[in-house]
Scaffold this motif. Structure first.
Motif, PDB file in Angstrom:
ATOM      1  N   GLU A  11     -21.063 -14.014  24.362  1.00  0.00           N
ATOM      2  CA  GLU A  11     -20.328 -12.971  23.522  1.00  0.00           C
ATOM      3  C   GLU A  11     -18.798 -13.403  23.372  1.00  0.00           C
ATOM      4  N   TYR A  14     -16.903 -16.880  20.302  1.00  0.00           N
ATOM      5  CA  TYR A  14     -16.131 -16.718  19.121  1.00  0.00           C
ATOM      6  C   TYR A  14     -14.602 -17.428  19.344  1.00  0.00           C
ATOM      7  N   ARG A  53     -21.049 -13.914  18.682  1.00  0.00           N
ATOM      8  CA  ARG A  53     -20.657 -12.504  18.981  1.00  0.00           C
ATOM      9  C   ARG A  53     -21.480 -11.658  18.230  1.00  0.00           C
TER      10      ARG A  53
END
Length: 81
Positions: A11, A14, A53
């Motif tokens: 996650e 990004y 994400r």
């Protein structure tokens, strides 16, 4: 790319993209070289795509498009829900 390939950091990918693109000349690399660095996640329609994400019901991916011969020609981000 230890953190990129660590499931605990998926996650957070990004936030890694700028460093990734500075460290590796992805455009012009061969698809196989990119897979060695980032692993293989999704490969469809001449693009390697990596989950970067999730926000609410949206899922974002970082994709690298490649030609028939396997040369990376561009990168883009996409959102699916």
């Amino acid at each position: 790319m230890e953190k990129w390939n660590n499931a605990n950091y998926t996650e957070l990918r990004y936030f890694m993209i700028d460093d990734l693109e500075r460290e590796y000349p992805l455009i012009g690399m061969r698809k196989e070289e990119v897979i060695e660095i980032l692993g293989k996640e999704s490969d469809y329609d001449h693009s390697l795509c990596y989950h970067i994400r999730s926000v609410s019901i949206d899922s974002y991916q970082y994709c690298l498009s490649y030609e028939e011969n396997g040369t990376i020609t561009g990168t883009y981000e996409t959102c699916t829900n």
